[in-house]
Design a protein around this motif. Structure first.
Motif, PDB file in Angstrom:
ATOM      1  N   HIS A  41       0.812  -1.226   0.000  1.00 32.05           N
ATOM      2  CA  HIS A  41       0.000   0.000   0.000  1.00 32.05           C
ATOM      3  C   HIS A  41       0.841   1.268   0.000  1.00 32.05           C
ATOM      4  O   HIS A  41       0.605   2.169  -0.815  1.00 32.05           O
ATOM      5  N   ASN A  43       3.638   1.749  -1.194  1.00 29.38           N
ATOM      6  CA  ASN A  43       4.323   1.847  -2.478  1.00 29.38           C
ATOM      7  C   ASN A  43       3.344   2.106  -3.630  1.00 29.38           C
ATOM      8  O   ASN A  43       3.727   2.081  -4.795  1.00 29.38           O
ATOM      9  N   HIS A  44       2.077   2.325  -3.293  1.00 32.04           N
ATOM     10  CA  HIS A  44       1.032   2.680  -4.273  1.00 32.04           C
ATOM     11  C   HIS A  44       0.707   1.552  -5.256  1.00 32.04           C
ATOM     12  O   HIS A  44       0.288   1.827  -6.380  1.00 32.04           O
ATOM     13  N   ASP A  47      -2.715   1.721  -6.762  1.00 28.03           N
ATOM     14  CA  ASP A  47      -2.991   2.766  -7.745  1.00 28.03           C
ATOM     15  C   ASP A  47      -2.617   2.362  -9.168  1.00 28.03           C
ATOM     16  O   ASP A  47      -2.825   3.134 -10.107  1.00 28.03           O
TER      17      ASP A  47
END
Length: 213
Positions: A41, A43-44, A47
């Motif tokens: 999370h 570290n994205h 996304d």
């Protein structure tokens, strides 16, 4: 094989309270094989275009069951129960009670309790909105406590996915002072979290999921 998109690293305050635990617990109770797709999370990972194609909201948990993608923890648990024939009665009346209490866990109980946590965490503790939310939460918990008098589980005589959802909602993110007056809720939560499947799930999660600094 069923894939579970689950956290591999989260912010420290969220570790141990994330909703993927609901899915992992259900799978352990059912005994269904699965593989974990770890998501970082901070570290994205949530996304990425690949993940957003599965869940446009960029949230965990997500399952991919040979091309059947399901998001939202409640929907996933109900799907798994229907597929496996476990953790939910097969008769329509019994299934209706599990649906009823699954929705109640995620709406009637979680909405005020989670909103209160968010407002207090954001620095609003002691404000008029905070006190209003506390009163709303206390009322719902008092009503829930009365329902649990002389009941082992929330929806039927047996443990179901509704109990996984309700127990997790009543978990670490809930203000302990709200639960303290409610002996039936505390006994119910202990009864559910004492199950071997939960302990195994939580221990494996704690070993696997890292806390971001």
């Amino acid at each position: 094989m069923l894939k579970v998109y689950s956290f591999s690293r989260v912010n420290k305050m969220a570790r141990g309270n994330t909703r993927d635990l609901r899915v992992l617990w259900a799978l352990e109770e059912i005994g269904m094989p699965y593989e974990i797709v770890g998501m970082d999370h901070p570290n994205h990972d949530l996304d990425s275009p690949e993940f957003r194609a599965k869940n446009p909201f960029g949230q965990i948990p997500v399952i991919d069951d040979d091309g059947v993608v399901v998001t939202e923890s409640g929907a996933i648990l109900l799907y798994l129960a229907r597929k496996s024939g476990k953790l939910m009665p097969r008769d329509l009346a019994g299934e209706a009670q599990v649906l009823r209490w699954s929705v109640a866990a995620l709406n009637t109980i979680e909405v005020p309790v989670l909103t209160l946590w968010f407002v207090d965490m954001s620095g609003g503790k002691g404000t008029r909105p905070s006190e209003a939310l506390r009163g709303w939460s206390a009322m719902r918990l008092q009503q829930l406590d009365a329902w649990l008098a002389n009941r082992a589980f929330i929806a039927t005589d047996d443990f179901t996915v509704a109990d996984i959802l309700m127990t997790h909602v009543l978990g670490g993110g809930t203000d302990p002072s709200l639960l303290a007056p409610h002996a039936n809720i505390l006994a119910y939560r202990k009864r559910c979290t004492d199950r071997p499947a939960w302990r195994k799930t939580f221990d494996a999660y704690s070993e696997r999921v890292e806390a971001a600094p």
